[in-house]
Design a protein around this motif. Structure first.
Motif: not given
Length: 315
Positions: A160-164, A297-300
């Motif tokens: 997961a990518k909670p932020s950049a 994707n940019n989120v996960s």
């Protein structure tokens, strides 16, 4: 002349050169006294006819006869004729069962005796013919379509990518429940469509409070899932079909608990291996191993390994 010839042949010693052929051992002195054309004809008739009479009656009981096939290639549904020592037709039989080199035949016409000689009548029937299928009770080796249910155990992994600038690794396991429909496109190519309840459950700890101001990051999502897989059967036996395949799934969120990201819909790319183990001509146990990849994707980014097992019915 023919009667004299037969009397001479009866006095000639014989020897066996195979289990199906008896040839006369003719001394050269006798050959000189017999017309060569009759001798050649007798030899040819012996060699051609003897294999056809290789069948042997073991026992006769009521309207059934037990036959020793003696290596003869017979199939269920074949007709066999019985003749007495004078060559007169006495009975007509039909093969009903074959096991361990012996056959059970039904007496269709006439009266059968253990002393009668047997021979197959006509050619062997095709295994695909309706008459043979009916006589043997056989069914096609596989059906065109099937349906069933499966339960699945999923091992989940999420990055997961909670932020950049931050990310957290999560893992977990969950359970799925699906129904499926399967149809044959060609002898080795099937399409299986699954629909049901799919899950994605994982958790992990972050280094900093990045998941809604918490270090405990959790994902618990329930989907209504539809999965379509093309299956190529690379191994087919009497007990199982082994296959490999690939496909896509579409996931529609119906309940979700997540402090990492929001997910209403999703798609996965699937590679699969499976075995359909046959319980009978009608029922089978489907075993399926999926690797499901959620595109980055940019989120996960996520993937699942899902083991499915269930119950299938051919129709």
């Amino acid at each position: 002349m023919p009667r004299q010839f037969l009397r001479v042949l009866q006095q000639i010693p014989t020897f066996e050169i195979s289990s199906q052929m008896i040839l006369p051992l003719v001394p050269i002195v006798i050959v000189d006294k017999i017309n060569m054309r009759f001798l050649i004809a007798a030899l040819l008739m012996t060699s051609l006819v003897s294999p056809a009479w290789a069948l042997k009656t073991v026992v006769v009981k009521n309207d059934r006869a037990l036959i020793d096939l003696e290596g003869e290639d017979l199939q269920i549904g074949d007709k066999v004729g019985a003749r007495d020592s004078a060559g007169k037709a006495r009975a007509l039989l039909e093969i009903k069962q074959i096991k361990n080199g012996k056959a059970v035949a039904a007496i269709l016409k006439g009266k059968m005796s253990q002393e009668y000689s047997l021979s197959k009548i006509g050619g062997t029937k095709s295994a695909a013919s309706p008459t043979t299928t009916k006589a043997s009770g056989a069914k096609p080796s596989h059906s065109k379509s099937a349906w069933g249910v499966t339960a699945g155990y999923a091992m989940n992994s999420i990055q997961a990518k909670p932020s950049a600038t931050t990310s957290v690794s999560m893992s977990g396991s969950s359970f799925n429940l699906s129904g499926f429909y399967q149809t044959e496109m060609s002898p080795n190519l099937n399409v299986r469509i699954l629909g049901g309840y799919e899950t994605l459950v994982a958790e992990g700890k972050a280094q900093t409070p990045m998941c809604n101001d918490s270090v405990d990051c959790k994902v618990d999502i329930g989907y209504l899932g539809i999965e379509a897989i093309g299956q190529y059967t690379f191994l087919r036996t009497s007990k199982l079909n082994a296959w490999a395949g690939a496909g896509l799934s579409f996931l529609f969120g119906i309940n979700k608990t997540s402090n990492v990201f929001k997910a209403n819909t999703n798609q996965t790319i699937i590679a699969a291996l499976g075995v359909d183990y046959k319980i009978s001509q009608k029922y089978f146990i489907p075993l399926q191993l999926d690797y499901a990849y959620y595109p980055d994707n940019n989120v996960s980014a996520a993937n699942q390994i899902i083991l499915r097992a269930g119950w299938g019915i051919n129709f």
